[in-house]
Design a protein around this motif. Sequence first.
Motif, mmCIF file in Angstrom:
data_model
loop_
_atom_site.group_PDB
_atom_site.id
_atom_site.type_symbol
_atom_site.label_atom_id
_atom_site.label_comp_id
_atom_site.label_asym_id
_atom_site.label_seq_id
_atom_site.Cartn_x
_atom_site.Cartn_y
_atom_site.Cartn_z
ATOM 1 N N LEU A 65 -30.967 -7.085 -66.048
ATOM 2 C CA LEU A 65 -29.985 -6.187 -66.360
ATOM 3 C C LEU A 65 -28.508 -5.859 -65.986
ATOM 4 O O LEU A 65 -27.744 -5.236 -65.612
ATOM 5 C CB LEU A 65 -30.638 -5.000 -65.614
ATOM 6 C CG LEU A 65 -31.734 -3.957 -65.616
ATOM 7 C CD1 LEU A 65 -32.301 -2.547 -64.622
ATOM 8 C CD2 LEU A 65 -31.170 -3.333 -66.294
ATOM 9 N N GLY A 66 -28.228 -6.806 -65.816
ATOM 10 C CA GLY A 66 -27.107 -7.767 -65.201
ATOM 11 C C GLY A 66 -26.269 -8.133 -66.647
ATOM 12 O O GLY A 66 -24.883 -8.722 -66.632
ATOM 13 N N LEU A 106 -22.908 -18.438 -65.275
ATOM 14 C CA LEU A 106 -23.547 -19.333 -64.747
ATOM 15 C C LEU A 106 -23.827 -19.681 -63.263
ATOM 16 O O LEU A 106 -24.285 -19.157 -62.461
ATOM 17 C CB LEU A 106 -22.703 -20.887 -64.508
ATOM 18 C CG LEU A 106 -22.502 -21.967 -64.194
ATOM 19 C CD1 LEU A 106 -24.002 -22.750 -64.378
ATOM 20 C CD2 LEU A 106 -21.619 -23.298 -63.879
ATOM 21 N N LEU A 107 -22.316 -18.498 -62.719
ATOM 22 C CA LEU A 107 -22.355 -17.719 -61.518
ATOM 23 C C LEU A 107 -23.840 -17.662 -60.927
ATOM 24 O O LEU A 107 -24.667 -17.159 -59.808
ATOM 25 C CB LEU A 107 -20.894 -17.560 -60.738
ATOM 26 C CG LEU A 107 -20.896 -16.614 -59.423
ATOM 27 C CD1 LEU A 107 -20.535 -18.755 -58.372
ATOM 28 C CD2 LEU A 107 -20.280 -16.177 -59.298
ATOM 29 N N VAL A 108 -23.418 -15.831 -61.766
ATOM 30 C CA VAL A 108 -25.006 -15.294 -61.499
ATOM 31 C C VAL A 108 -26.541 -15.986 -61.426
ATOM 32 O O VAL A 108 -27.577 -15.907 -61.111
ATOM 33 C CB VAL A 108 -24.334 -13.487 -62.376
ATOM 34 C CG1 VAL A 108 -25.930 -13.003 -61.680
ATOM 35 C CG2 VAL A 108 -23.363 -12.918 -61.976
ATOM 36 N N ALA A 126 -28.141 -5.821 -59.859
ATOM 37 C CA ALA A 126 -26.705 -6.160 -58.492
ATOM 38 C C ALA A 126 -25.270 -7.075 -58.401
ATOM 39 O O ALA A 126 -24.692 -6.750 -58.257
ATOM 40 C CB ALA A 126 -27.204 -6.769 -57.064
ATOM 41 N N PHE A 127 -25.650 -7.961 -58.737
ATOM 42 C CA PHE A 127 -24.057 -8.356 -59.569
ATOM 43 C C PHE A 127 -23.772 -8.121 -60.716
ATOM 44 O O PHE A 127 -22.565 -8.214 -60.598
ATOM 45 C CB PHE A 127 -25.067 -9.965 -60.477
ATOM 46 C CG PHE A 127 -24.925 -11.028 -58.988
ATOM 47 C CD1 PHE A 127 -24.124 -11.513 -58.343
ATOM 48 C CD2 PHE A 127 -26.381 -11.777 -59.034
ATOM 49 C CE1 PHE A 127 -23.824 -12.219 -57.050
ATOM 50 C CE2 PHE A 127 -26.508 -12.500 -57.703
ATOM 51 C CZ PHE A 127 -25.472 -12.994 -57.020
ATOM 52 N N ILE A 131 -19.140 -6.538 -60.341
ATOM 53 C CA ILE A 131 -18.439 -7.044 -61.611
ATOM 54 C C ILE A 131 -18.057 -5.292 -61.994
ATOM 55 O O ILE A 131 -16.473 -5.555 -62.390
ATOM 56 C CB ILE A 131 -19.150 -7.753 -62.697
ATOM 57 C CG1 ILE A 131 -19.522 -8.939 -62.494
ATOM 58 C CG2 ILE A 131 -18.214 -7.749 -63.705
ATOM 59 C CD1 ILE A 131 -20.148 -9.803 -63.135
ATOM 60 N N PHE A 132 -19.392 -4.822 -62.063
ATOM 61 C CA PHE A 132 -18.314 -3.606 -62.432
ATOM 62 C C PHE A 132 -17.536 -2.834 -61.855
ATOM 63 O O PHE A 132 -16.508 -2.210 -62.007
ATOM 64 C CB PHE A 132 -19.663 -2.692 -62.486
ATOM 65 C CG PHE A 132 -19.492 -0.660 -62.451
ATOM 66 C CD1 PHE A 132 -19.575 -0.370 -64.163
ATOM 67 C CD2 PHE A 132 -19.451 -0.029 -61.674
ATOM 68 C CE1 PHE A 132 -18.806 1.188 -63.817
ATOM 69 C CE2 PHE A 132 -19.276 1.240 -61.590
ATOM 70 C CZ PHE A 132 -19.080 1.225 -62.843
ATOM 71 N N PHE A 133 -18.049 -2.919 -60.090
ATOM 72 C CA PHE A 133 -17.346 -2.622 -59.282
ATOM 73 C C PHE A 133 -15.658 -3.177 -59.215
ATOM 74 O O PHE A 133 -14.851 -2.213 -58.423
ATOM 75 C CB PHE A 133 -17.596 -2.051 -57.692
ATOM 76 C CG PHE A 133 -18.945 -1.002 -57.624
ATOM 77 C CD1 PHE A 133 -18.080 0.296 -57.946
ATOM 78 C CD2 PHE A 133 -20.114 -1.041 -57.783
ATOM 79 C CE1 PHE A 133 -19.327 1.294 -57.988
ATOM 80 C CE2 PHE A 133 -21.155 0.257 -57.425
ATOM 81 C CZ PHE A 133 -20.630 0.569 -57.910
ATOM 82 N N VAL A 134 -15.762 -3.918 -59.731
ATOM 83 C CA VAL A 134 -14.332 -4.700 -59.438
ATOM 84 C C VAL A 134 -13.019 -4.396 -60.377
ATOM 85 O O VAL A 134 -12.228 -3.990 -60.312
ATOM 86 C CB VAL A 134 -14.340 -6.359 -59.435
ATOM 87 C CG1 VAL A 134 -13.046 -6.969 -60.344
ATOM 88 C CG2 VAL A 134 -15.241 -7.383 -59.074
#
Lengths: 329, 253
Positions: A65-66, A106-108, A126-127, A131-134
């Motif tokens: 879902l990310g 890669l990070l996620v 969650a990840f 990114i969304f909230f950034v």
Amino acid sequence: MNEQTRLLPHSRLGWLLLAALLACLVAAPHFVSIYHTELITTAMIAAMLALSLQLLVGGTGLVSLGHGAFYGLAAYVVYLISPEAAARPIWQTLPAAMLVAGLAALLVGSLSLRTKGFFFLMVTLAFGQMIFFVFHDTKLGGGTDGAYLGKPLIQAFGASLDLPRRQRPLGPYYVALIQLTLMYVGLALLMRSLFGRILEGIRANEHRMRAIGFDTYRYKLTTFVIAGMLAGASGHMWAMHRGFVNPELISWHKSAEALLMILLGGLGSLAGPIVGALAYTALGEFSQLVTERKLLVEGLVILAVVLVLPRGLTGLARRRKAAELGPDG
Amino acid sequence: MDDARGSALLETRNLCRSFGGVSATRDVSIRLAPGELHAVIGPNGAGKSTLVNLLSGELAPSSGTVHLAGEDVTRLPVHARVKHGIARSFQRTNIFKDMTALENVRLAAQAVHATPGSLFRSAWRARDLVSRAQTALARAGLEDRSAAIAGTLSHGAQRQLEIAMTLATSPKVLLLDEPLAGMGQEEGLRISALLKALSKDHAILLIEHDMDFVFKVADWMTVLVEGAVLAEGTPDAVRTNAAVRRAYLGAQR
Ligand SMILES: Nc1ncnc2c1ncn2[C@@H]1O[C@H](COP(=O)(O)OP(=O)(O)OP(=O)(O)O)[C@@H](O)[C@H]1O
Ligand SMILES: [Mg+2]
């Protein structure tokens, strides 16, 4: 030997239908209005996102879902690296968008792929929301309202400024079509390769894959990054086409929508997400025409299709073939 | 006594593993010599499958070590141990049901024998992997079932497929967890002939409940009870061991 690749058409009919779809898409702009040309462009961009997600879902058995976050992130990259006055050419923006999306994946992926099933779903969610909230809560990309690209696509294709108005949407349309086609061909070759066989094995029985000697984590991570980069290509095209970005592009709804398209078109084929995205867009247009309760109608239709056709719209082409062959085929 | 069996290919030292409060493996030190067929017997829940999982790397021990050809492999994950030559079959058939028998075995061959550079080549062109798979299928007696979907094979043929998959990774050590489980008489005979043939060029750790068979084929035996080694030795020594008779064989009626 006669092994078939699961996500590709299993019959000549399947390939013919796919070629017919491509021919229709090539010809369509010459027969429909500007509005519909742009609508199909948007649908093809959504198809790219769904297709990239299909590599994870139908290809490897990983439901994320990310995924939409990599798409939205790539669109923001186009905005962030494009100066106000002049647009950057596509050969700069596309690699940059894919690279950033790939690094984020890669990070996620390296963290979320340590979990499985439901937990994987939640961790990717969650990840994605991080990114969304950034972008939602900072002024980095215009905050909640988003931002317009100074000069989008038009400049990037040089000559297209001089085109008459009627032909301007053709640039993005064919660029999107070419990218979508290349993505399909690339993923088809990938699924046919030895690497694709590993993904198929992981989808079917990951535990067994480890027991016969595959480092499945490494292959899942590689796949997650490839899918993230392809989502990035899709998000890049969205920014180019629409000329603005907003946090909605990153939200988990994008992933959910892409999953719906896959479900609608068929989990069991690479053509599924493409057919699903086109059908989903058409359904949206249609239900807007006939009712004010667009979402309700959409939801009911999708539910009905999924119940009646558990293998999605592309499953229709396969059912006949299976019946011809019989159980031993 | 151990020295007479030559140097160990696979060896555990003081291996322990517990699940919550239950000790499934207690201080187990066993040796598997090259070319040896080493049978591990014991009642249900004795910790036989747990031992196989500790050897294959599916489980990490609470304490103790596993050595392969003198090298400490205790910390190596499952997939890395396969590349060192340890292959295992499962007590409960564990195959890719929707793939053909050939593709099941070809994947196993690919895990160990595919060169990294060939990863993005078409799977159909990897003839070397296909021929390795066919050889392994033939060895397991499945050469004429290679095109069948694995899930449609008979139970016995699926057990043979399990073994073919282990063979395709060119193992030095075979860990076979009840390969005869649930087999009919005829199928059982076929597999036992296969095991005897395989023991000529592999070190085999065999878990088996069929005592007649075990005592006939084993070179060495270990008896596990409640996770611990109760006795070990040649089949003759184990057969006459008083503790074994009392604790285990007697209970079998
Ligand atoms: N993953 C696990 N979690 C908790 N307990 C376990 C686990 N695996 C095994 N056990 C326990 O460890 C003990 C040994 O189990 P194991 O499966 O190794 O026995 P076994 O000798 O193979 O038995 P069988 O002959 O029935 O196959 C049992 O008490 C079992 O309940
Ligand atoms: Mg067991």
